[in-house]
Scaffold this active site. Structure first.
Site, PDB file in Angstrom:
ATOM      1  N   SER A 190      28.732  -4.449  48.622  1.00 52.40           N
ATOM      2  CA  SER A 190      29.837  -3.533  48.300  1.00 52.40           C
ATOM      3  C   SER A 190      29.877  -3.181  46.809  1.00 52.40           C
ATOM      4  O   SER A 190      29.757  -4.053  45.945  1.00 52.40           O
ATOM      5  CB  SER A 190      31.176  -4.166  48.689  1.00 52.40           C
ATOM      6  OG  SER A 190      32.228  -3.322  48.244  1.00 52.40           O
ATOM      7  N   ASP A 217      38.823   7.781  54.278  1.00 46.71           N
ATOM      8  CA  ASP A 217      37.509   8.453  54.253  1.00 46.71           C
ATOM      9  C   ASP A 217      37.658   9.975  54.332  1.00 46.71           C
ATOM     10  O   ASP A 217      36.929  10.716  53.667  1.00 46.71           O
ATOM     11  CB  ASP A 217      36.634   7.978  55.419  1.00 46.71           C
ATOM     12  CG  ASP A 217      35.970   6.641  55.129  1.00 46.71           C
ATOM     13  OD1 ASP A 217      35.930   6.242  53.949  1.00 46.71           O
ATOM     14  OD2 ASP A 217      35.499   5.996  56.082  1.00 46.71           O
ATOM     15  N   ARG A 270      28.904  11.025  73.035  1.00 47.97           N
ATOM     16  CA  ARG A 270      29.760  10.714  71.870  1.00 47.97           C
ATOM     17  C   ARG A 270      30.144  11.996  71.143  1.00 47.97           C
ATOM     18  O   ARG A 270      31.248  12.133  70.631  1.00 47.97           O
ATOM     19  CB  ARG A 270      29.038   9.765  70.908  1.00 47.97           C
ATOM     20  CG  ARG A 270      28.838   8.383  71.473  1.00 47.97           C
ATOM     21  CD  ARG A 270      28.211   7.477  70.446  1.00 47.97           C
ATOM     22  NE  ARG A 270      29.196   6.844  69.590  1.00 47.97           N
ATOM     23  CZ  ARG A 270      28.899   6.191  68.467  1.00 47.97           C
ATOM     24  NH1 ARG A 270      27.646   6.082  68.086  1.00 47.97           N
ATOM     25  NH2 ARG A 270      29.843   5.641  67.742  1.00 47.97           N
ATOM     26  N   LYS A 280      36.577  -2.067  60.490  1.00 48.14           N
ATOM     27  CA  LYS A 280      37.521  -0.939  60.453  1.00 48.14           C
ATOM     28  C   LYS A 280      38.199  -0.685  61.803  1.00 48.14           C
ATOM     29  O   LYS A 280      39.389  -0.398  61.852  1.00 48.14           O
ATOM     30  CB  LYS A 280      36.789   0.340  60.023  1.00 48.14           C
ATOM     31  CG  LYS A 280      36.279   0.340  58.595  1.00 48.14           C
ATOM     32  CD  LYS A 280      35.736   1.735  58.292  1.00 48.14           C
ATOM     33  CE  LYS A 280      34.851   1.773  57.087  1.00 48.14           C
ATOM     34  NZ  LYS A 280      34.362   3.130  56.806  1.00 48.14           N
ATOM     35  N   GLY A 286      25.973  13.645  63.734  1.00 51.36           N
ATOM     36  CA  GLY A 286      26.501  12.298  63.938  1.00 51.36           C
ATOM     37  C   GLY A 286      27.864  12.326  64.611  1.00 51.36           C
ATOM     38  O   GLY A 286      28.614  13.316  64.505  1.00 51.36           O
ATOM     39  N   ASN A 318      24.728  15.228  67.966  1.00 50.12           N
ATOM     40  CA  ASN A 318      24.497  13.777  67.942  1.00 50.12           C
ATOM     41  C   ASN A 318      23.380  13.390  68.898  1.00 50.12           C
ATOM     42  O   ASN A 318      23.137  14.075  69.890  1.00 50.12           O
ATOM     43  CB  ASN A 318      25.789  13.036  68.325  1.00 50.12           C
ATOM     44  CG  ASN A 318      25.720  11.567  67.966  1.00 50.12           C
ATOM     45  OD1 ASN A 318      25.293  11.229  66.846  1.00 50.12           O
ATOM     46  ND2 ASN A 318      26.112  10.691  68.867  1.00 50.12           N
ATOM     47  N   ARG A 319      22.698  12.300  68.557  1.00 47.53           N
ATOM     48  CA  ARG A 319      21.628  11.784  69.427  1.00 47.53           C
ATOM     49  C   ARG A 319      22.194  11.498  70.817  1.00 47.53           C
ATOM     50  O   ARG A 319      21.630  11.894  71.820  1.00 47.53           O
ATOM     51  CB  ARG A 319      21.055  10.509  68.791  1.00 47.53           C
ATOM     52  CG  ARG A 319      19.995   9.837  69.580  1.00 47.53           C
ATOM     53  CD  ARG A 319      19.447   8.659  68.813  1.00 47.53           C
ATOM     54  NE  ARG A 319      20.466   7.635  68.517  1.00 47.53           N
ATOM     55  CZ  ARG A 319      20.217   6.512  67.877  1.00 47.53           C
ATOM     56  NH1 ARG A 319      19.007   6.251  67.437  1.00 47.53           N
ATOM     57  NH2 ARG A 319      21.180   5.636  67.650  1.00 47.53           N
ATOM     58  N   SER A 334      32.570  -1.542  45.673  1.00 47.53           N
ATOM     59  CA  SER A 334      33.985  -1.302  45.388  1.00 47.53           C
ATOM     60  C   SER A 334      34.557  -2.200  44.291  1.00 47.53           C
ATOM     61  O   SER A 334      35.382  -1.733  43.500  1.00 47.53           O
ATOM     62  CB  SER A 334      34.815  -1.459  46.669  1.00 47.53           C
ATOM     63  OG  SER A 334      34.461  -0.442  47.581  1.00 47.53           O
TER      64      SER A 334
HETATM   65  P1  NAP Z   1      27.945   4.579  62.645  1.00 47.90           P
HETATM   66  O1  NAP Z   1      29.349   4.551  63.126  1.00 47.90           O
HETATM   67  O2  NAP Z   1      27.070   3.428  62.971  1.00 47.90           O
HETATM   68  O3  NAP Z   1      27.261   5.927  63.226  1.00 47.90           O
HETATM   69  C1  NAP Z   1      25.888   6.168  63.056  1.00 47.90           C
HETATM   70  C2  NAP Z   1      25.544   7.594  63.499  1.00 47.90           C
HETATM   71  O4  NAP Z   1      24.166   7.814  63.192  1.00 47.90           O
HETATM   72  C3  NAP Z   1      25.709   7.836  65.002  1.00 47.90           C
HETATM   73  O5  NAP Z   1      26.083   9.172  65.219  1.00 47.90           O
HETATM   74  C4  NAP Z   1      24.274   7.590  65.520  1.00 47.90           C
HETATM   75  O6  NAP Z   1      23.979   8.288  66.718  1.00 47.90           O
HETATM   76  C5  NAP Z   1      23.472   8.174  64.383  1.00 47.90           C
HETATM   77  N1  NAP Z   1      22.108   7.623  64.333  1.00 47.90           N
HETATM   78  C6  NAP Z   1      21.755   6.361  63.970  1.00 47.90           C
HETATM   79  N2  NAP Z   1      20.397   6.219  64.038  1.00 47.90           N
HETATM   80  C7  NAP Z   1      19.916   7.421  64.468  1.00 47.90           C
HETATM   81  C8  NAP Z   1      18.607   7.911  64.723  1.00 47.90           C
HETATM   82  N3  NAP Z   1      17.527   7.134  64.556  1.00 47.90           N
HETATM   83  N4  NAP Z   1      18.458   9.190  65.135  1.00 47.90           N
HETATM   84  C9  NAP Z   1      19.546   9.983  65.284  1.00 47.90           C
HETATM   85  N5  NAP Z   1      20.822   9.589  65.057  1.00 47.90           N
HETATM   86  C10 NAP Z   1      21.001   8.315  64.651  1.00 47.90           C
HETATM   87  O7  NAP Z   1      27.853   4.742  61.064  1.00 47.90           O
HETATM   88  P2  NAP Z   1      28.943   5.353  60.075  1.00 47.90           P
HETATM   89  O8  NAP Z   1      29.871   4.276  59.645  1.00 47.90           O
HETATM   90  O9  NAP Z   1      29.496   6.585  60.670  1.00 47.90           O
HETATM   91  O10 NAP Z   1      28.023   5.704  58.786  1.00 47.90           O
HETATM   92  C11 NAP Z   1      27.091   6.773  58.812  1.00 47.90           C
HETATM   93  C12 NAP Z   1      26.558   6.992  57.409  1.00 47.90           C
HETATM   94  O11 NAP Z   1      27.607   7.454  56.561  1.00 47.90           O
HETATM   95  C13 NAP Z   1      26.000   5.728  56.744  1.00 47.90           C
HETATM   96  O12 NAP Z   1      24.836   6.099  56.054  1.00 47.90           O
HETATM   97  C14 NAP Z   1      27.089   5.329  55.771  1.00 47.90           C
HETATM   98  O13 NAP Z   1      26.575   4.657  54.623  1.00 47.90           O
HETATM   99  C15 NAP Z   1      27.624   6.689  55.354  1.00 47.90           C
HETATM  100  N6  NAP Z   1      29.023   6.633  54.878  1.00 47.90           N
HETATM  101  C16 NAP Z   1      29.287   7.095  53.632  1.00 47.90           C
HETATM  102  C17 NAP Z   1      30.592   7.098  53.179  1.00 47.90           C
HETATM  103  C18 NAP Z   1      30.868   7.619  51.788  1.00 47.90           C
HETATM  104  O14 NAP Z   1      31.963   7.350  51.278  1.00 47.90           O
HETATM  105  N7  NAP Z   1      29.973   8.355  51.194  1.00 47.90           N
HETATM  106  C19 NAP Z   1      31.635   6.616  53.969  1.00 47.90           C
HETATM  107  C20 NAP Z   1      31.328   6.152  55.252  1.00 47.90           C
HETATM  108  C21 NAP Z   1      30.011   6.160  55.713  1.00 47.90           C
HETATM  109  P3  NAP Z   1      24.314   7.637  68.183  1.00 47.90           P
HETATM  110  O15 NAP Z   1      25.758   7.935  68.430  1.00 47.90           O
HETATM  111  O16 NAP Z   1      23.394   8.343  69.096  1.00 47.90           O
HETATM  112  O17 NAP Z   1      24.019   6.159  68.054  1.00 47.90           O
END
Ligand code: NAP
Length: 297
Positions: A30, A117, A170, A81, A141, A165-166, A32
């Site tokens: 983290s 967020d 969802r 979360k 996503g 999304n994949r 933060s």
């Molecule tokens: P999450 O809930 O685990 O969701 C992951 C997403 O990525 C799902 O839609 C998943 O699709 C997709 N995915 C994963 N592997 C894949 C692949 N090989 N091919 C295609 N799609 C794939 O994760 P999250 O918490 O939403 O985070 C997503 C990203 O956002 C991370 O990189 C995180 O670091 C970033 N983030 C950034 C901030 C910021 O403040 N900048 C805040 C939050 C998150 P499926 O549904 O098909 O599994």
């Protein structure tokens, strides 16, 4: 001797110091703590922000400890979360819709849960001159962060949202949420849908809310056809490590503007800071501390 920069200086903890915390499992990644502690120091506040590695099994005990120890504020990261929605006393409507609490405020013993967020994401888009009001947006996503992104896009008046999304189911569930929050033209498609290229060609904003392209898998294949990217597109990648993702680089090659998720990370933290302290967060100080911690000057 070199004087420490403000974000490097030590925090003085006294009997009066108020505590904010971040919980994760793991939490050592983290960024933060340096960001919030720099803000407290900058404003001369007697506060300290500390990380706690909290296992999923220990989460209910950790919530009880907030009251017992008088911790004022908590940020939650993966995997807590979603579970926190059912563990705090009150949940803000946006956090309820998103199904995730990333910020707890201990307000005189009442634990209120928020999701910051969406505010961070919208603030980052607006800072880039890409206000989504009236714009067609494609979101890649349908996970936790995509839920925040879609709800905030719908609230901000995006004219159409396509969620690719994949896992198609969802995307479809999330599209219903976008419709409920005011964007009646939200739809879900599969990432390999034939029409995605056209959709991106017609869009003004493309958001990557998948984890594809994140360190250490920065060389993962692009999720979208590169020839769909165009100069009238703004690409916002939620990923901030690496600082230039493959998607951002492809967008720039095609003449599109692109930004990474660092500003969103700063602004979601700034929103938590405001909720806990009631003070205006020193956003520039927080961003500088975060960039230092991430080694992204
Ligand atoms: P999450 O809930 O685990 O969701 C992951 C997403 O990525 C799902 O839609 C998943 O699709 C997709 N995915 C994963 N592997 C894949 C692949 N090989 N091919 C295609 N799609 C794939 O994760 P999250 O918490 O939403 O985070 C997503 C990203 O956002 C991370 O990189 C995180 O670091 C970033 N983030 C950034 C901030 C910021 O403040 N900048 C805040 C939050 C998150 P499926 O549904 O098909 O599994």
């Amino acid at each position: 001797m070199r004087e420490n920069a403000p974000s490097e200086a030590a925090v003085t903890v006294r009997g009066t110091t108020r505590i904010a915390a971040v919980w994760g499992w793991p939490v050592r990644h983290s960024f933060s703590p340096p960001m919030h502690n720099a803000a407290f120091r900058h404003l001369g506040m007697d506060w300290c922000y500390v990380p706690f590695e909290v296992s999923p099994e220990a989460l209910p005990d950790a919530v009880r400890a907030v009251r017992a120890l008088g911790i004022v504020g908590v940020n939650a990261t993966i995997p807590h979360k979603e579970a926190l929605v059912g563990l705090v006393d009150e949940v803000d409507p946006e956090a309820l819709a998103v199904g995730a609490v990333n910020t707890i405020h201990n307000d005189g013993g009442v634990l209120r849960g928020y999701s910051t967020d969406g505010e961070g994401f919208l603030g980052a888009l607006r800072d880039e001159g890409a206000d989504p009001a009236g714009k067609r947006v494609v979101v890649l996503g349908a996970g936790g962060s995509a839920r925040s992104v879609v709800v905030s896009l719908a609230r901000a008046g995006a004219s159409a949202i396509t969620i690719a999304n994949r896992t198609l189911s969802r995307a479809e569930v999330l599209a219903e949420l976008g419709n409920e929050w005011g964007c009646k033209t939200t739809r879900g498609v599969s990432l390999d849908a034939g029409g995605l290229r056209e959709c991106i060609r017609e869009a003004e904003i493309l958001v990557n809310a998948t984890s594809v392209g994140m360190h250490p898998r920065a060389d993962a294949p692009l999720l979208v056809p590169e020839d769909g990217l165009h100069p009238n597109l703004f690409v916002y990648d939620l990923i901030y490590n690496p600082p230039v993702t493959r998607l951002m680089a492809a967008a720039q090659r095609r003449g599109a503007r692109a930004a990474n998720g660092l500003r969103m990370l700063v602004l979601q933290g700034a929103a938590s800071f405001r909720i806990w302290t009631g003070q205006q967060p020193p956003v520039a100080v927080m961003e500088r501390a975060l960039r230092q911690a991430l080694s992204q000057p």
